[in-house]
Design an enzyme around this catalytic site. Structure first.
Site, PDB file in Angstrom:
ATOM      1  N   ASP A 177       0.861  -0.838   0.026  1.00 24.72           N
ATOM      2  CA  ASP A 177       0.175   0.319  -0.145  1.00 24.72           C
ATOM      3  C   ASP A 177       0.465   1.292  -0.186  1.00 24.72           C
ATOM      4  O   ASP A 177       0.140   1.989   0.781  1.00 24.72           O
ATOM      5  CB  ASP A 177      -1.014  -0.227   1.438  1.00 24.72           C
ATOM      6  CG  ASP A 177      -2.000  -0.976   1.673  1.00 24.72           C
ATOM      7  OD1 ASP A 177      -2.225  -1.952   0.063  1.00 24.72           O
ATOM      8  OD2 ASP A 177      -2.183  -1.441   2.277  1.00 24.72           O
ATOM      9  N   GLN A 190       1.977  -5.881  -4.356  1.00 25.08           N
ATOM     10  CA  GLN A 190       2.334  -5.714  -2.635  1.00 25.08           C
ATOM     11  C   GLN A 190       4.002  -5.573  -2.334  1.00 25.08           C
ATOM     12  O   GLN A 190       3.897  -4.362  -2.768  1.00 25.08           O
ATOM     13  CB  GLN A 190       2.484  -7.704  -1.849  1.00 25.08           C
ATOM     14  CG  GLN A 190       0.949  -8.204  -2.162  1.00 25.08           C
ATOM     15  CD  GLN A 190       0.238  -8.365  -4.062  1.00 25.08           C
ATOM     16  OE1 GLN A 190       1.033  -8.903  -4.163  1.00 25.08           O
ATOM     17  NE2 GLN A 190      -0.726  -8.553  -3.475  1.00 25.08           N
ATOM     18  N   LYS A 246       2.754   2.520  -5.024  1.00 24.40           N
ATOM     19  CA  LYS A 246       3.620   2.328  -5.886  1.00 24.40           C
ATOM     20  C   LYS A 246       2.408   2.778  -7.378  1.00 24.40           C
ATOM     21  O   LYS A 246       3.123   3.325  -7.890  1.00 24.40           O
ATOM     22  CB  LYS A 246       3.526   1.347  -6.029  1.00 24.40           C
ATOM     23  CG  LYS A 246       4.812   0.184  -5.223  1.00 24.40           C
ATOM     24  CD  LYS A 246       4.156  -1.034  -4.935  1.00 24.40           C
ATOM     25  CE  LYS A 246       3.323  -1.906  -5.328  1.00 24.40           C
ATOM     26  NZ  LYS A 246       2.277  -1.698  -3.662  1.00 24.40           N
ATOM     27  N   GLY A 254      -4.673  -3.970  -5.240  1.00 25.71           N
ATOM     28  CA  GLY A 254      -5.516  -2.830  -5.318  1.00 25.71           C
ATOM     29  C   GLY A 254      -4.567  -1.649  -5.187  1.00 25.71           C
ATOM     30  O   GLY A 254      -3.910  -0.817  -4.712  1.00 25.71           O
ATOM     31  N   HIS A 255      -4.978  -0.683  -6.025  1.00 27.56           N
ATOM     32  CA  HIS A 255      -4.752   0.592  -6.121  1.00 27.56           C
ATOM     33  C   HIS A 255      -5.622   1.576  -7.986  1.00 27.56           C
ATOM     34  O   HIS A 255      -6.728   0.481  -7.577  1.00 27.56           O
ATOM     35  CB  HIS A 255      -3.235  -0.113  -6.943  1.00 27.56           C
ATOM     36  CG  HIS A 255      -3.615  -0.426  -8.996  1.00 27.56           C
ATOM     37  ND1 HIS A 255      -2.871  -1.851  -8.741  1.00 27.56           N
ATOM     38  CD2 HIS A 255      -3.924  -0.695 -10.413  1.00 27.56           C
ATOM     39  CE1 HIS A 255      -3.062  -2.627 -10.038  1.00 27.56           C
ATOM     40  NE2 HIS A 255      -3.876  -1.630 -10.554  1.00 27.56           N
TER      41      HIS A 255
HETATM   42  P1  IMP Z   1      -2.817 -12.735   1.206  1.00 27.67           P
HETATM   43  O1  IMP Z   1      -2.127 -12.398   0.036  1.00 27.67           O
HETATM   44  O2  IMP Z   1      -4.480 -12.024   0.570  1.00 27.67           O
HETATM   45  O3  IMP Z   1      -2.317 -14.219   1.319  1.00 27.67           O
HETATM   46  O4  IMP Z   1      -2.331 -12.579   2.316  1.00 27.67           O
HETATM   47  C1  IMP Z   1      -1.546 -11.966   3.052  1.00 27.67           C
HETATM   48  C2  IMP Z   1      -1.239 -11.567   4.044  1.00 27.67           C
HETATM   49  O5  IMP Z   1      -0.673 -10.185   2.710  1.00 27.67           O
HETATM   50  C3  IMP Z   1      -1.941 -10.410   4.820  1.00 27.67           C
HETATM   51  O6  IMP Z   1      -1.292  -9.751   5.602  1.00 27.67           O
HETATM   52  C4  IMP Z   1      -2.218  -8.953   3.649  1.00 27.67           C
HETATM   53  O7  IMP Z   1      -3.021  -8.497   4.436  1.00 27.67           O
HETATM   54  C5  IMP Z   1      -0.904  -9.106   3.140  1.00 27.67           C
HETATM   55  N1  IMP Z   1      -1.395  -8.390   1.757  1.00 27.67           N
HETATM   56  C6  IMP Z   1      -1.400  -9.149   0.573  1.00 27.67           C
HETATM   57  N2  IMP Z   1      -1.988  -8.160  -0.241  1.00 27.67           N
HETATM   58  C7  IMP Z   1      -1.675  -7.297  -0.031  1.00 27.67           C
HETATM   59  C8  IMP Z   1      -1.671  -5.519  -0.236  1.00 27.67           C
HETATM   60  O8  IMP Z   1      -2.024  -5.895  -1.812  1.00 27.67           O
HETATM   61  N3  IMP Z   1      -1.101  -4.869   0.456  1.00 27.67           N
HETATM   62  C9  IMP Z   1      -1.072  -4.575   1.698  1.00 27.67           C
HETATM   63  N4  IMP Z   1      -1.172  -6.101   2.119  1.00 27.67           N
HETATM   64  C10 IMP Z   1      -1.445  -6.769   1.517  1.00 27.67           C
END
Ligand code: IMP
Length: 468
Positions: free
Chosen positions: A21, A231, A24, A48-49
């Protein structure tokens, strides 16, 4: 200064430096205006962007922000996991806004997120109880698990229904056994899955191809290639704060896997860092502000998840983690966003390192979350800056002097240059730091010849990660 028409010397990779977040997309959008090819190399609808098309603002999860450059080829590479219904919806939304998406290319090797992945994501989190990591619930982890177990369905499989059914015949019995016997849940049938997929497949069919060839040819043709990381570093499955991580490789090294672009083709690696640090989901966050200051950053910075709407945890900038990010990614520079959000604080703090039980840590202990637990952040405090009329700012030198000093201090601690800063969502609220190259020049800068310059804070242990 390098001539803007100089030959391309290397691809540019943009990664997040902390737990995601970092916005980027904003910097990718600015650099992407000069790119010929923009490649997203990992993650899925967990990201998400926000994409702005004219006056319209769209929130996307899969399509890279680079889609806004109509001239650039926009690639979703092998390392991604894709929910067909989400992608079809994003394409439809863009088309409604007048973006044809004709330059979108979706890898035949990217894996498909199916309904059972989402269900298993939910069930696994519940079953973990207190050990839940707070996933985004989009089926990302179970989909990558199937990829590693060689029972995944790939985007190319969608192009031939017979092949798709053959692949489902391998995967579904295993999944249904787990769902029915393990979780006492419901099962999935191939007919229902295929019927639900069919309309989305017809939307996606023209985009699915061999994207490794696109990447390889782009290198061969001397094109300007921009990698859009999703991420961030501390969410990397190996380099991050395991198990509180995602299931892919958001670090810069991930850009060279399954994209057709080899490591030797990369020139610059830029880390996007917020002026403060945020985290969603569970896991230790040493610089977290659990008081009114954290709330203030959250409200002023709109720190709520694009994907899940969850409030983000907010804290002072963790420059100790940033230095780890420099090391893991080989960062050649950073871009700092959200400078406006810190306006109005009398003082602002930067965490330079951690101590544990009175001892100073040599490195951010990403590889050992038990070491991270109970770490005390050590802060440097700098004078803050007041609110200003941000719309009147058009050059780095127009920023409040203390905000400039803050950026310069982070440069010194991180040991890499600040290239760009931003103070708002609009493209014109992103500035090049005085004396630093323009975005187009990033593709033609001399390749870095040395790596590992030491920053001025703290010694760097070379033998082991841990307490000095
Ligand atoms: P998953 O990718 O949905 O399996 O989540 C695993 C961990 O990564 C969790 O703590 C999510 O909150 C974090 N996470 C996954 N994608 C993002 C992102 O785009 N931004 C922030 N945290 C993320």
């Amino acid at each position: 200064m390098v001539e803007t028409n100089a030959p391309v010397t290397g691809a540019v990779v943009v990664v997040g430096t902390h737990w995601g977040d970092e916005a980027k997309g904003k910097f990718v959008d600015v650099i992407g205006q000069d790119a010929d090819v923009v490649i997203r190399y990992g993650g899925g609808p967990n990201a998400g962007h926000t994409v702005m098309v004219g006056d319209a603002t769209h929130k996307f999860h899969l399509i890279p922000s680079g889609i806004l450059n109509a001239k650039a080829v926009c690639v979703m590479a092998d390392g991604m996991v894709i929910a067909p219904e989400v992608l079809a919806h994003e394409i439809a939304t863009l088309r409604e806004a007048g973006v044809t998406c004709e330059n979108l290319r979706v890898s035949q090797n990217a894996h498909v997120i199916l309904p059972y992945h989402k269900r298993l994501d939910e069930l696994e989190e519940i079953a973990k109880g207190a050990g839940a990591i707070g996933t985004t619930g989009r089926g990302v982890g179970p989909c990558y698990a199937d990829k590693a177990s060689r029972i995944g369905i790939r985007m190319g499989d969608l192009l031939d229904e017979k092949r798709l059914r053959e692949r489902l015949d391998v995967a579904l019995p295993l999944k249904n056994k787990l769902l029915l016997k393990g979780y006492k849940d419901y099962a999935f049938t191939p007919d229902v899955i295929v019927a639900e997929l069919r309309p989305h497949i017809e939307v996606l069919r023209p985009f699915i191809c061999d994207t490794q060839a696109v990447g390889y040819d782009a290198v061969a043709d001397g094109k300007r290639i921009l990698f859009e990381g999703a991420q961030a570093t501390l969410l990397d499955i190996d380099g991050g704060t395991y198990p509180f991580v995602t299931s892919s490789h958001p670090v810069s090294g991930g850009a060279t896997v399954g994209t057709g672009v080899p490591p030797t083709a990369i020139g610059q690696v830029l880390g996007v860092v917020k002026a403060y640090t945020t985290r969603v989901g569970a896991g230790t966050f040493p610089t977290e502000l659990l008081d009114e200051r954290g709330d203030r950053i959250r409200e002023r910075g709109h720190e709520y998840g694009t994907t899940t709407g969850r409030p983000r945890r907010c804290g002072w900038l963790d420059a100790f983690a940033l230095r780890y990010s420099v090391r893991v990614n080989g960062l050649t520079g950073f871009c700092m966003g959200h400078l406006d959000v810190l306006a109005g604080f009398d003082t602002v703090s930067i965490c330079t390192h951690y101590t544990k039980n009175g001892e100073r840590l040599a490195h951010f202990p990403a590889g050992d979350v038990s070491l991270l637990d109970g770490c005390e952040p050590v802060f440097e405090t700098l004078p803050g800056w007041a609110e200003v009329e941000w719309d009147k700012i058009s050059r780095f030198d127009d920023l409040p002097a203390n905000a400039q000093a803050y950026v310069r201090r982070v440069e010194a601690i991180a040991g890499i240059p600040a290239l760009m800063v931003s103070f708002g969502a609009r493209r014109d609220q992103t500035l090049i730091v005085s004396g630093k190259p323009a975005p187009r020049e990033l593709f033609t800068l001399p390749r870095p010849s040395a790596f590992g310059a030491r920053s001025e804070v703290g010694a760097v242990a070379t033998t082991r990660v841990g307490v000095l």
